[in-house]
Design an enzyme around this catalytic site. Structure first.
Site, PDB file in Angstrom:
ATOM      1  N   HIS A  17      -1.169   4.460   7.052  1.00 45.71           N
ATOM      2  CA  HIS A  17      -0.392   5.093   5.737  1.00 45.71           C
ATOM      3  C   HIS A  17      -0.051   6.669   6.116  1.00 45.71           C
ATOM      4  O   HIS A  17      -0.776   7.240   6.942  1.00 45.71           O
ATOM      5  CB  HIS A  17      -1.124   4.741   4.567  1.00 45.71           C
ATOM      6  CG  HIS A  17      -1.536   3.583   4.413  1.00 45.71           C
ATOM      7  ND1 HIS A  17      -2.913   2.971   4.612  1.00 45.71           N
ATOM      8  CD2 HIS A  17      -1.009   2.473   4.032  1.00 45.71           C
ATOM      9  CE1 HIS A  17      -2.977   1.934   4.396  1.00 45.71           C
ATOM     10  NE2 HIS A  17      -1.957   1.534   3.919  1.00 45.71           N
ATOM     11  N   SER A  64       0.827  -1.196   0.075  1.00 41.14           N
ATOM     12  CA  SER A  64      -0.070  -0.047   0.021  1.00 41.14           C
ATOM     13  C   SER A  64       0.801   1.203  -0.030  1.00 41.14           C
ATOM     14  O   SER A  64       0.394   2.239  -0.384  1.00 41.14           O
ATOM     15  CB  SER A  64      -0.614  -0.083   1.218  1.00 41.14           C
ATOM     16  OG  SER A  64      -0.437  -0.111   2.318  1.00 41.14           O
ATOM     17  N   ASP A  72      -4.186   7.805   7.750  1.00 43.59           N
ATOM     18  CA  ASP A  72      -5.274   7.050   8.146  1.00 43.59           C
ATOM     19  C   ASP A  72      -5.053   6.196   9.221  1.00 43.59           C
ATOM     20  O   ASP A  72      -5.757   5.037   9.408  1.00 43.59           O
ATOM     21  CB  ASP A  72      -5.841   6.222   7.205  1.00 43.59           C
ATOM     22  CG  ASP A  72      -4.861   5.349   6.448  1.00 43.59           C
ATOM     23  OD1 ASP A  72      -3.759   5.128   6.995  1.00 43.59           O
ATOM     24  OD2 ASP A  72      -5.315   4.578   5.328  1.00 43.59           O
TER      25      ASP A  72
END
Ligand SMILES: *[C@@H]1O[C@H](CO)[C@@H](O)[C@H](O)[C@H]1NC(C)=O
Ligand SMILES: *[C@@H]1O[C@H](CO)[C@@H](O)[C@H](O)[C@H]1NC(C)=O
Ligand SMILES: *[C@@H]1O[C@H](CO)[C@@H](O)[C@H](O)[C@H]1NC(C)=O
Ligand SMILES: *[C@@H]1O[C@H](CO)[C@@H](O)[C@H](O)[C@H]1NC(C)=O
Length: 373
Positions: free
Chosen positions: A347, A33, A344
């Site tokens: 991340h 990610s 978040d």
């Protein structure tokens, strides 16, 4: 006098690092990610993932793109620095049931998938770590995708040599999730530590395979200081204050894990440089670059709480309780994401990624430096 010195310092921080232009003509990226530009979203592995909606993307794209941030990622800034378009996610080429969606990958392809691990689900299971993973698109699968795509990029050996000479390969960051899944599922710290050699083996194995496929310039990033990660800080929430770094308030045992990973990775890369002297194998120090802003947040514009998530539920010390995640009902987004490093819980924000990207482009956090192409 002091004021002038302070002012001069401010000016130099603002204009640093100098942004040299890189000259690679294509970028191929593997990872999770931290660098996925849309694959997980397209893959459908996760039903209605929160990353498919605003506030993801709000700072730059004005819509969600499948990036796990409010805006651009490190790899997007690297593409910009090379004057290249943002790298399209590989799965975009899969298209609809009836027709293949033509995507131009001649300037690069992104194979990274959010949630991806270096080792497979079955590998972790065999080690007693049967954890739920978001996706099974491991580093090996991503390598297979690259091999499948390669014939459309170049045909003959000399043609491929010519093409890949001007390509930049990013292998990672990857492997962080091999630790995250067990840690977040309340497996022990020691079980995560024991995975380090296996994670490194896989990264080194795939990096070698890419060199054998023709890659010449490869950037292999290490892990971030995961002891400063909001979700992991929330998960450990350890009453033993001596386990926290007094300066940063990051959780020391997890930073020890990241540092061990990075040390072993650098050692593995050293071996690869001997094995493949023609290749330029660059270590990217994400840890060192991120530690700059975790150590001196306000110096880098992170005037919100640097360990708190900008987007998420409001309970708890870090806005990162598992009951409300960013984008879910009850979550809120901070006024100005560029003053936060954590987006978040898991991340980072575009602002934090920009800082790390600048550290790579300037050569300060790449060994050998990236900037002398
Ligand atoms: C997003 O919106 C802002 C403000 O309206 C605009 O300046 C920016 O160019 C937009 N970004 C993109 C990628 O369209
Ligand atoms: C097809 O690719 C284009 C960009 O090349 C993208 O905008 C579009 O969403 C893709 N469609 C599908 C069905 O993946
Ligand atoms: C990953 O693979 C395992 C084992 O084959 C399977 O049980 C699991 O459902 C898969 N997960 C995803 C998201 O595909
Ligand atoms: C990577 O590991 C696989 C499985 O152990 C092995 O077959 C392969 O030869 C390795 N690749 C390289 C390039 O070392």
């Amino acid at each position: 006098m002091l004021f002038i010195v302070a002012l001069a310092f401010l000016v130099s921080v603002r204009s640093l690092p100098v942004k040299p232009t890189l000259h690679y003509e294509s970028i191929f990226n593997f990872g999770d990610s931290l660098s996925d530009t849309g694959n997980l979203l397209i893959s459908g592995d996760v039903d209605s993932p929160t990353i498919g909606n605003l506030p993801y993307g709000q700072t730059f794209f004005n819509r969600s793109t499948g990036r796990c941030s409010d805006g651009r990622l490190i790899i997007d800034f690297i593409a910009e620095a090379n004057g290249l378009p943002y790298i399209p996610p590989y799965l975009q080429s899969v298209g609809t049931k009836f027709s293949k969606n033509f995507t131009d990958f001649t300037k690069g392809a992104n194979f990274a998938v959010a949630g991806a691990t270096a080792n497979s689900f079955n590998f972790l299971k065999k080690r007693g770590l049967s954890v739920t993973m978001l996706t099974n698109k491991t580093l090996d699968i991503q390598l297979d995708w690259f091999k499948k795509l390669k014939p459309s990029l170049c045909k003959t050996k000399p043609e491929c040599e010519q093409y890949f000479k001007k390509s930049l390969f990013f292998v990672g960051e990857i492997g962080g999730n091999d630790y995250n899944y067990p840690l977040l599922a309340f497996r022990s710290y020691n079980q995560a530590m024991d995975l380090v050699p296996f994670v490194i083996n896989k990264i080194i194995n795939v990096t070698s395979a890419l060199i054998e496929e023709g890659a010449v310039t490869l950037v292999v990033p290490g892990n971030l200081p995961i002891g400063c990660s909001a979700v992991l800080l929330e998960r450990f929430n350890d009453g033993r204050r001596w386990l926290y770094d007094p300066k940063t308030q990051c959780y020391t045992p997890l930073n020890v894990l990241a540092k061990l990973h990075n040390a072993k990775l650098r050692k593995g890369l050293m071996t690869l440089r001997k094995k493949y002297p023609h290749a330029k194998i660059i270590y990217a120090d994400y840890y060192g670059s991120a530690m700059q802003f975790f150590s001196s947040p306000s110096k880098y514009g992170f005037t919100g709480s640097v360990l708190k998530a900008c987007c998420g539920g409001k309970d708890g010390r870090y806005n990162a309780k598992p009951n409300v995640r960013c984008g879910e009902k009850g979550s809120t987004t901070c006024e100005n994401p560029s003053t936060y490093a954590n987006w978040d819980g898991i991340h980072l924000t575009e602002a934090a990624y920009r800082h790390i990207a600048n550290g790579l482009i300037s050569g300060h956090f790449t060994k050998p430096p990236l900037n002398n192409c």
